[in-house]
Design a protein around this motif. Structure first.
Motif, PDB file in Angstrom:
ATOM      1  N   PHE A 121      30.538  59.612  27.100  1.00 47.55           N
ATOM      2  CA  PHE A 121      30.096  59.353  28.469  1.00 47.55           C
ATOM      3  C   PHE A 121      28.819  58.522  28.480  1.00 47.55           C
ATOM      4  O   PHE A 121      28.687  57.559  29.241  1.00 47.55           O
ATOM      5  CB  PHE A 121      29.863  60.681  29.198  1.00 47.55           C
ATOM      6  CG  PHE A 121      29.240  60.526  30.551  1.00 47.55           C
ATOM      7  CD1 PHE A 121      30.025  60.296  31.663  1.00 47.55           C
ATOM      8  CD2 PHE A 121      27.867  60.589  30.708  1.00 47.55           C
ATOM      9  CE1 PHE A 121      29.450  60.139  32.913  1.00 47.55           C
ATOM     10  CE2 PHE A 121      27.277  60.435  31.956  1.00 47.55           C
ATOM     11  CZ  PHE A 121      28.083  60.211  33.060  1.00 47.55           C
ATOM     12  N   TRP A 125      28.619  54.834  30.085  1.00 50.50           N
ATOM     13  CA  TRP A 125      27.720  54.601  31.220  1.00 50.50           C
ATOM     14  C   TRP A 125      26.718  53.492  30.921  1.00 50.50           C
ATOM     15  O   TRP A 125      26.345  52.725  31.809  1.00 50.50           O
ATOM     16  CB  TRP A 125      26.969  55.888  31.574  1.00 50.50           C
ATOM     17  CG  TRP A 125      25.902  55.655  32.602  1.00 50.50           C
ATOM     18  CD1 TRP A 125      26.081  55.495  33.939  1.00 50.50           C
ATOM     19  CD2 TRP A 125      24.502  55.508  32.364  1.00 50.50           C
ATOM     20  NE1 TRP A 125      24.868  55.277  34.559  1.00 50.50           N
ATOM     21  CE2 TRP A 125      23.880  55.278  33.613  1.00 50.50           C
ATOM     22  CE3 TRP A 125      23.705  55.566  31.222  1.00 50.50           C
ATOM     23  CZ2 TRP A 125      22.511  55.099  33.737  1.00 50.50           C
ATOM     24  CZ3 TRP A 125      22.337  55.383  31.352  1.00 50.50           C
ATOM     25  CH2 TRP A 125      21.751  55.158  32.598  1.00 50.50           C
ATOM     26  N   LEU A 381      30.600  56.522  36.311  1.00 54.80           N
ATOM     27  CA  LEU A 381      31.372  55.715  35.373  1.00 54.80           C
ATOM     28  C   LEU A 381      32.203  54.628  36.051  1.00 54.80           C
ATOM     29  O   LEU A 381      32.681  53.708  35.377  1.00 54.80           O
ATOM     30  CB  LEU A 381      32.301  56.616  34.547  1.00 54.80           C
ATOM     31  CG  LEU A 381      31.637  57.524  33.520  1.00 54.80           C
ATOM     32  CD1 LEU A 381      32.694  58.270  32.729  1.00 54.80           C
ATOM     33  CD2 LEU A 381      30.743  56.737  32.579  1.00 54.80           C
TER      34      LEU A 381
END
Length: 565
Positions: A121, A125, A381
């Motif tokens: 993640f 990002w 995202l």
């Protein structure tokens, strides 16, 4: 699990981790050489070149970063030659190392799947911004924080000296964040020993706190001793005070401390039509990260205090809860970086710590909270994934980009209409010799946000003043502009390049939030000494007038109306 079964399981775990990070490497590599940042990358690359020529940070140029950043990039230039592509590869490598270190930190407390998901993640990002050669401060912050985990998890004495050394290295790259994290860690260690049940008498606890804090401080000072002594011997105290104290603690709060939170609009304002819905939604989207950080901090604080209270009444250790509280403290400290400028790059430390808090906390027990966190993560995202898809489409199908040909920009792609940068670089090089001073000016100097520092590096030309880095509250003052004018009179650059991009000026929102225009003395000087010669897209080359116009005084009548060349 038997020993024979454990080895194949560990092999599968490491294989899965290697595959995921290989895919993330490919993901991060898509479009990493597209475009350039005239300000953020110029802040690192041009000072690194000055260091190669014998320049000293703080003495020869204003510095926002610690000296280590310039010397690392300068070392890469020695090995591979000065180019933006080398710096981009360094930035890509730093990003991937950050992901690995983050994975290892979460793995100390959480499961393999949670650690891998959190690291993935974070790296996805970070696709919101390019692989700028930002300082690896956060890598050393996470390594130092991980070194302290055994204390909070098991109560045993960690390698405090090593943790202090790591925090000191972080401070050498970014002084404010490194020092703040070190101070927060010192407080966390002392509080844990004093207030968490350990079976020792109060006097023994105090003695233990003193010994452990002394070890942490010793590691911090051991690394900083030689660089600090070197700076004290080579840099005037006034320059050190200006760079390390006056700018971050006096000037920054006045000119950069802009409001961050975008709250839901009032119903009355919406009904009266005083709010543009699309513009408001764009602003809300730009600060999803802040909502994410605040949510993580509140969850950590509430749950951590509850578990600590429960643990103190039952006389048992709180397990990973102290790790959650420690990471939440580092998250709060990291928000100080956002006051520098509320963009995604400065959100990175706080988002990283907030993600770490959520990865090791127990919020997943409550389904409603779990849905809230998942929603924020998905919203964060959407934009980086969409941006990466667009770049891939443009690279593969639309042929929208072309490579620059300037020697220091080889390997960098830009949109077709920006290729005239090569022509501008060539024109400046024809009008000046290598390392001959030039001056990069803005359209206005009474209000400004950034300036084109990277152009000095691209053209291989020196700045005509050591005040080449423009900063509101410094360059906008009469004192700052007088210093620049003195340098320009001494060096008399034959070539001045005017940067016309709107990004160099504050936005309308920032102007309405109280930015007060400063001096126009430098604007007046440039009008009286230089005249436009040729224009290239966002840049205009000015040549020195053969007969200089007399100055009308501190305030020129034409300049009051904003009439500059």
């Amino acid at each position: 699990m038997a020993e024979g079964e454990r080895l194949p399981h560990q092999a599968r775990t490491w294989r899965a981790t290697a595959i995921v990070f290989a895919l993330l490497f490919l993901w991060r590599g898509i479009g990493f050489n597209i475009g350039f940042y005239v300000y953020d990358e110029g802040l690192i690359l041009y000072p690194a070149e000055l260091v190669l020529e014998g320049g000293v940070p703080y003495r020869d140029f204003l510095s926002l970063y610690g000296p280590a950043q310039y010397y690392v990039v300068a070392g890469l230039f020695v090995l591979f030659g000065p180019s933006l592509l080398v710096a981009r590869i360094y930035g890509l490598a730093t990003t991937l190392v950050l992901g690995l270190v983050f994975y290892r930190m979460i793995r100390e407390v959480g499961s393999h799947s949670i650690s891998l998901l959190s690291a993935s993640f974070l790296l996805v990002w970070m696709g919101r911004f390019a692989e700028m050669p930002g300082p690896p401060t956060l890598v050393f912050v996470l390594l130092g924080a991980t070194t302290l985990f055994p204390l909070f998890l098991e109560g045993r004495r960690p390698r405090l000296f090593a943790a202090g050394c790591l925090f000191a290295v972080a401070a050498l790259f970014r002084h404010a964040l490194g020092v703040a994290v070190f101070g927060s860690s010192l407080v966390a260690v002392a509080c844990f020993r004093l207030f968490v049940f350990s079976g020792a008498e109060r006097g023994e606890r105090r003695q233990q706190v003193l010994e452990e804090c002394e070890e942490l401080v010793a590691g911090f000072l051991c690394v900083l001793a030689i660089p600090v002594i070197g700076l004290l011997l080579t840099v005037p105290l006034d320059d050190l005070w200006h760079n390390l104290v006056e700018v971050p603690f006096v000037i920054y709060p006045q000119v950069r401390n802009l409001p961050l939170m975008v709250w839901p609009p009032l119903l009355t304002e919406a009904l009266e039509g005083r709010i543009d819905p699309l513009r408001y939604l764009r602003r809300v989207r730009s600060v999803w990260e802040l909502y994410f950080v605040v949510t993580a901090g509140l969850l950590a604080l509430g749950h951590g205090l509850f578990v600590c209270h429960q643990s103190s009444t039952e006389r048992r250790r709180p397990g990973p809860t102290w790790v959650v509280l420690y990471l939440a403290l580092l998250e709060l400290v990291s928000l100080s970086q956002v006051t520098v400028r509320p963009d995604h790059w400065h959100f990175l430390p706080a988002v990283t710590m907030g993600l770490a808090v959520l990865s090791v906390s127990s919020y997943r027990r409550w389904r409603s909270v779990q849905m809230l966190v998942a929603s924020l993560m998905i919203l964060m995202l959407i934009f980086p994934i969409w941006k990466k898809i667009q770049i891939t489409e443009q690279l593969v199908f639309l042929d929208s980009f072309a490579y620059l040909k300037s020697p220091r920009m080889r390997g960098i792609q830009v949109p077709q209409h920006r290729l005239n940068l090569d022509d501008c670089v060539r024109a400046v090089q024809q009008r000046s010799a290598p390392h001959e001073p030039i001056f990069m000016a803005n359209l206005r100097h009474d209000v400004l946000s950034t300036n084109d520092i990277l152009f000095y590096f691209i053209t291989d030309r020196d700045a005509a003043t050591r005040h080449f880095y423009f900063h509101p509250g410094v360059t906008t003052t009469k004192k700052g502009q007088e210093a620049i004018i003195r340098d320009l009179e001494a060096t008399k650059p034959a070539c001045v390049v005017l940067y016309l991009s709107k990004s160099a000026q504050p936005s309308e929102v920032e102007m309405k939030q109280g930015i007060v225009p400063g001096s126009r003395l430098l604007d007046q000087y440039l009008v009286s000494r230089y005249e436009p010669e040729v224009e290239f897209d966002f840049r205009v080359i000015l040549r020195r007038k053969k007969t200089e116009a007399p100055s009308k005084g501190p305030v020129d009548e034409d300049l009051q109306d904003g009439n500059v060349p």
